[in-house]
Scaffold this motif. Structure first.
Motif, PDB file in Angstrom:
ATOM      1  N   UNK A  44       0.823  -1.207   0.000  1.00  0.00           N
ATOM      2  CA  UNK A  44       0.000   0.000   0.000  1.00  0.00           C
ATOM      3  C   UNK A  44       0.859   1.259   0.000  1.00  0.00           C
ATOM      4  N   UNK A  45       1.958   1.239   0.748  1.00  0.00           N
ATOM      5  CA  UNK A  45       2.879   2.384   0.755  1.00  0.00           C
ATOM      6  C   UNK A  45       3.495   2.568  -0.626  1.00  0.00           C
ATOM      7  N   UNK A  46       3.920   1.469  -1.250  1.00  0.00           N
ATOM      8  CA  UNK A  46       4.475   1.548  -2.607  1.00  0.00           C
ATOM      9  C   UNK A  46       3.444   2.084  -3.591  1.00  0.00           C
ATOM     10  N   UNK A  47       2.197   1.664  -3.448  1.00  0.00           N
ATOM     11  CA  UNK A  47       1.136   2.135  -4.333  1.00  0.00           C
ATOM     12  C   UNK A  47       0.912   3.634  -4.245  1.00  0.00           C
ATOM     13  N   UNK A  48       1.147   4.194  -3.075  1.00  0.00           N
ATOM     14  CA  UNK A  48       0.980   5.647  -2.911  1.00  0.00           C
ATOM     15  C   UNK A  48       2.204   6.429  -3.372  1.00  0.00           C
ATOM     16  N   UNK A  49       3.379   5.890  -3.147  1.00  0.00           N
ATOM     17  CA  UNK A  49       4.601   6.669  -3.383  1.00  0.00           C
ATOM     18  C   UNK A  49       5.289   6.396  -4.717  1.00  0.00           C
ATOM     19  N   UNK A  50       5.087   5.237  -5.291  1.00  0.00           N
ATOM     20  CA  UNK A  50       5.811   4.868  -6.498  1.00  0.00           C
ATOM     21  C   UNK A  50       5.480   5.736  -7.713  1.00  0.00           C
ATOM     22  N   UNK A  51       4.209   6.101  -7.966  1.00  0.00           N
ATOM     23  CA  UNK A  51       3.954   6.956  -9.129  1.00  0.00           C
ATOM     24  C   UNK A  51       4.701   8.284  -9.084  1.00  0.00           C
ATOM     25  N   UNK A  52       4.724   8.920  -7.934  1.00  0.00           N
ATOM     26  CA  UNK A  52       5.434  10.199  -7.815  1.00  0.00           C
ATOM     27  C   UNK A  52       6.940   9.980  -7.940  1.00  0.00           C
ATOM     28  N   UNK A  53       7.452   8.906  -7.355  1.00  0.00           N
ATOM     29  CA  UNK A  53       8.885   8.624  -7.457  1.00  0.00           C
ATOM     30  C   UNK A  53       9.289   8.400  -8.907  1.00  0.00           C
ATOM     31  N   UNK A  54       8.469   7.680  -9.673  1.00  0.00           N
ATOM     32  CA  UNK A  54       8.767   7.452 -11.087  1.00  0.00           C
ATOM     33  C   UNK A  54       8.732   8.764 -11.868  1.00  0.00           C
ATOM     34  N   UNK A  55       7.771   9.638 -11.551  1.00  0.00           N
ATOM     35  CA  UNK A  55       7.703  10.931 -12.234  1.00  0.00           C
ATOM     36  C   UNK A  55       8.953  11.757 -11.936  1.00  0.00           C
ATOM     37  N   UNK A  56       9.428  11.721 -10.701  1.00  0.00           N
ATOM     38  CA  UNK A  56      10.635  12.471 -10.344  1.00  0.00           C
ATOM     39  C   UNK A  56      11.841  11.904 -11.085  1.00  0.00           C
ATOM     40  N   UNK A  57      11.984  10.583 -11.127  1.00  0.00           N
ATOM     41  CA  UNK A  57      13.110   9.986 -11.840  1.00  0.00           C
ATOM     42  C   UNK A  57      13.082  10.307 -13.330  1.00  0.00           C
ATOM     43  N   UNK A  58      11.908  10.215 -13.950  1.00  0.00           N
ATOM     44  CA  UNK A  58      11.798  10.548 -15.365  1.00  0.00           C
ATOM     45  C   UNK A  58      12.121  12.018 -15.621  1.00  0.00           C
ATOM     46  N   UNK A  59      11.676  12.890 -14.726  1.00  0.00           N
ATOM     47  CA  UNK A  59      11.961  14.315 -14.870  1.00  0.00           C
ATOM     48  C   UNK A  59      13.450  14.587 -14.749  1.00  0.00           C
ATOM     49  N   UNK A  60      14.080  13.993 -13.744  1.00  0.00           N
ATOM     50  CA  UNK A  60      15.521  14.187 -13.581  1.00  0.00           C
ATOM     51  C   UNK A  60      16.298  13.668 -14.783  1.00  0.00           C
ATOM     52  N   UNK A  61      15.886  12.534 -15.310  1.00  0.00           N
ATOM     53  CA  UNK A  61      16.552  12.001 -16.496  1.00  0.00           C
ATOM     54  C   UNK A  61      16.355  12.929 -17.688  1.00  0.00           C
ATOM     55  N   UNK A  62      15.125  13.361 -17.896  1.00  0.00           N
ATOM     56  CA  UNK A  62      14.836  14.230 -19.043  1.00  0.00           C
ATOM     57  C   UNK A  62      15.588  15.551 -18.944  1.00  0.00           C
ATOM     58  N   UNK A  63      15.704  16.078 -17.750  1.00  0.00           N
ATOM     59  CA  UNK A  63      16.422  17.331 -17.586  1.00  0.00           C
ATOM     60  C   UNK A  63      17.934  17.127 -17.711  1.00  0.00           C
ATOM     61  N   UNK A  64      18.404  15.946 -17.391  1.00  0.00           N
ATOM     62  CA  UNK A  64      19.841  15.676 -17.432  1.00  0.00           C
ATOM     63  C   UNK A  64      20.385  15.415 -18.820  1.00  0.00           C
ATOM     64  N   UNK A  65      19.560  14.930 -19.756  1.00  0.00           N
ATOM     65  CA  UNK A  65      20.062  14.622 -21.090  1.00  0.00           C
ATOM     66  C   UNK A  65      20.160  15.864 -21.972  1.00  0.00           C
ATOM     67  N   UNK A  66      19.604  16.965 -21.533  1.00  0.00           N
ATOM     68  CA  UNK A  66      19.626  18.199 -22.319  1.00  0.00           C
ATOM     69  C   UNK A  66      20.941  18.932 -22.087  1.00  0.00           C
ATOM     70  N   UNK A  67      21.462  19.540 -23.135  1.00  0.00           N
ATOM     71  CA  UNK A  67      22.681  20.341 -23.033  1.00  0.00           C
ATOM     72  C   UNK A  67      22.323  21.741 -22.537  1.00  0.00           C
ATOM     73  N   UNK A  68      22.694  22.049 -21.319  1.00  0.00           N
ATOM     74  CA  UNK A  68      22.341  23.325 -20.699  1.00  0.00           C
ATOM     75  C   UNK A  68      23.516  24.303 -20.823  1.00  0.00           C
ATOM     76  N   UNK A  69      23.548  25.077 -21.893  1.00  0.00           N
ATOM     77  CA  UNK A  69      24.579  26.096 -21.999  1.00  0.00           C
ATOM     78  C   UNK A  69      24.054  27.436 -21.473  1.00  0.00           C
ATOM     79  N   UNK A  70      22.746  27.600 -21.461  1.00  0.00           N
ATOM     80  CA  UNK A  70      22.112  28.802 -20.906  1.00  0.00           C
ATOM     81  C   UNK A  70      20.726  28.403 -20.394  1.00  0.00           C
ATOM     82  N   UNK A  71      20.200  29.128 -19.387  1.00  0.00           N
ATOM     83  CA  UNK A  71      18.883  28.761 -18.848  1.00  0.00           C
ATOM     84  C   UNK A  71      17.769  28.783 -19.885  1.00  0.00           C
TER      85      UNK A  71
END
Length: 109
Positions: A38-65
């Protein structure tokens, strides 16, 4: 390896994959009321969204904001919808559509 070995390996992988996919449905009565599940059912969707967001933001070349403005807008849409509606699928789909619209110039920006 012979053709039989390849066929046997594919068959074993198929059976294992099917078993892993079927397990939650077969054992639902046993695991549905378990506290950790039950704890995993509540927390896993948000955790997956955070991981996907961090990955998506990390693959981009950030030379300027400004280079990541489309990503930041899409992340803001996902976060706002998740806080407002608490529906992961809606948040992810809306964020993806906003990002695609911004990247392809559909909104005229």
């Amino acid at each position: 390896m012979s053709e039989f070995d390849y066929l046997l390996a594919a068959l074993i992988m198929g059976v294992v994959t099917f078993g892993l996919r079927a397990f939650p449905f077969v054992a639902r009565g046993v695991i549905a009321h378990h506290r950790r599940i039950q704890v995993l059912g509540r927390r896993l969707p948000v955790a997956m969204m955070v991981l996907l967001t961090l990955y998506a933001m990390g693959v981009h070349q950030w030379s300027a904001p400004v280079d990541g403005s489309n990503q930041l807008i899409a992340v803001a849409v996902v976060a706002a919808l998740q806080l407002w509606r608490r529906q992961a699928l809606l948040s992810i789909l809306a964020g993806t559509l906003v990002y695609m619209a911004l990247m392809n110039g559909w909104l005229g920006f």
